[in-house]
Design a protein around this motif. Sequence first.
Motif, short mmCIF file in Angstrom:
data_model
loop_
_atom_site.label_atom_id
_atom_site.label_comp_id
_atom_site.label_asym_id
_atom_site.label_seq_id
_atom_site.Cartn_x
_atom_site.Cartn_y
_atom_site.Cartn_z
N ILE A 119 0.86 -1.19 0.00
CA ILE A 119 0.00 0.00 0.00
C ILE A 119 0.90 1.23 0.00
O ILE A 119 1.88 1.29 0.74
N TYR A 120 0.56 2.22 -0.82
CA TYR A 120 1.36 3.44 -0.84
C TYR A 120 0.46 4.66 -0.82
O TYR A 120 -0.72 4.60 -1.17
N THR A 121 1.02 5.76 -0.36
CA THR A 121 0.31 7.03 -0.36
C THR A 121 0.82 7.90 -1.49
O THR A 121 2.02 7.89 -1.78
N PRO A 122 -0.05 8.65 -2.16
CA PRO A 122 0.40 9.54 -3.24
C PRO A 122 1.39 10.61 -2.77
O PRO A 122 2.06 11.23 -3.59
N ALA A 123 1.47 10.80 -1.45
CA ALA A 123 2.39 11.81 -0.92
C ALA A 123 3.85 11.36 -0.99
O ALA A 123 4.77 12.16 -0.81
N ILE A 124 4.08 10.06 -1.26
CA ILE A 124 5.46 9.55 -1.37
C ILE A 124 6.09 10.06 -2.67
O ILE A 124 5.48 9.97 -3.73
N PRO A 125 7.31 10.60 -2.60
CA PRO A 125 7.97 11.08 -3.82
C PRO A 125 8.12 9.96 -4.86
O PRO A 125 8.34 8.81 -4.52
N LYS A 126 8.00 10.33 -6.13
CA LYS A 126 8.05 9.33 -7.21
C LYS A 126 9.44 8.70 -7.35
O LYS A 126 9.57 7.63 -7.96
N ASP A 127 10.47 9.34 -6.79
CA ASP A 127 11.81 8.77 -6.89
C ASP A 127 12.18 7.91 -5.68
O ASP A 127 13.34 7.53 -5.51
N SER A 128 11.21 7.56 -4.85
CA SER A 128 11.46 6.70 -3.70
C SER A 128 12.02 5.36 -4.14
O SER A 128 11.43 4.67 -4.98
N ALA A 129 13.15 4.96 -3.58
CA ALA A 129 13.80 3.70 -3.95
C ALA A 129 12.92 2.50 -3.60
O ALA A 129 12.80 1.54 -4.39
#
Length: 451
Positions: free
Chosen positions: A77-87
């Motif tokens: 599960i992920y939140t849209p607030a996570i940066p797109k470059d998250s490893a």
Amino acid sequence: MELDNIKQVYLVGIGGIGMSGLARYFHKRGCEVVGYDRTQTTLTDSLAEEGLAITYVDAVDEIPANFRTSSDNLLVIYTPAIPKDSAILNYFQENNFDLKKRSEVLGIISKGMFTVAVAGTHGKTTTSTMVAHILKHSGFDCTAFLGGISSNYDTNVLFGSNNVVVVEADEYDRSFLRLHPDIAIITSMDADHLDIYGDDSHVKESFRLFASQLKEGGKLIRKNGLPLEGGATYSAKEPSEIFATNVRVESGTFFFDFKAQEIEINNIELGLPGLHNVENATAAIQAALLLNIEAEKIKEALKEFKGVKRRFEYVIKTDDKIFIDDYAHHPEELRACISAVKQLYPGRKLTVVFQPHLYSRTRDFVDGFAEVLDMADELVLLNIYPARELPIPGVTSEIIYDRMKLENKQIASKESAEAIIAGLQPKLLLTVGAGDIDTLVLPFKEILENA
């Protein structure tokens, strides 16, 4: 996705208020729950104490070995607030894991349940928590996913034995369009999240779509004056189909009468101050009445309602000093909060410490912020908390400061704010903001108590 098949859950952004609620939900179901967040907070500390494994390093080797292979039993599960470059996020995306947004999972959980959903650019957290509290306190029961930590239950997720779920329906990233409620409350539709929506018309369009997603026979409860059709209107300021009247403050406590077409409930004592909270309670009462909860049980529940942490939360409350902390981060939320403080403590000098949240919101509502912060007697304006955003050229706290008429104001860093409050020693202090201003609450409390 079949919930019964899920044995492992990884949450990218586990420390968010909505994400942490899902983490607790799956942990309660017996799943192995792991997650990443960039910042350690009291909330992530609570999750760790409950047995969830959390890392604060965004690196693939921080993912446990048994979570690195995709399977039908593993949900990410992920939140849209996570940066797109998250490893970590990219690892899961590139290796064909079953990835779902928080809103998708909430939609799946609530599907097949009788759903009470509360939406609004502000007011939704307190109102949904009120509804859940009434259902719990009355013995009706419910499961609930809340957008804040309930002070009555010290958690943001409640587990019930029946088929009723109360959810805070978040408009950010159009998340609430995953829900199909039986009862929907809409508290407000002010422009916000314009970094997502672009302009106010798209915000309103999204709320209209949400209202249209009621199940067949569903009931809409909407604040009077919103550009919506259908349903029943409510207000604490003007006659509506459902309204609060005879609102009064007695010994620092708000009382009011509830009136609707078929019922009156008099002398309701509300355990939370402010006319805006009387209005929130009016909507919550109507939702409870639609579930056939007795009026007397509703009254008892509201009297015992302690609110939501960081929503008009008293940090110090003595005859000599008052310190209130609030999550308000939109001009209209600030207006409601400051108005409530002034109504409760007329004649006292009000010192406000405000931290703007997001460069885009500061830019979009700079005039509104300046106008409402002029209601303070003294202002300490902190630097902007960026959250998910990169700086925007020319957008700083100074643009609010420069538009204000209030003379007794200053701009400060978080680091210098403690010394300023130590020097001012305010008798009535309000801290407001949705960033990390909450980390100043304990230092301010100690400064004021040890003066």
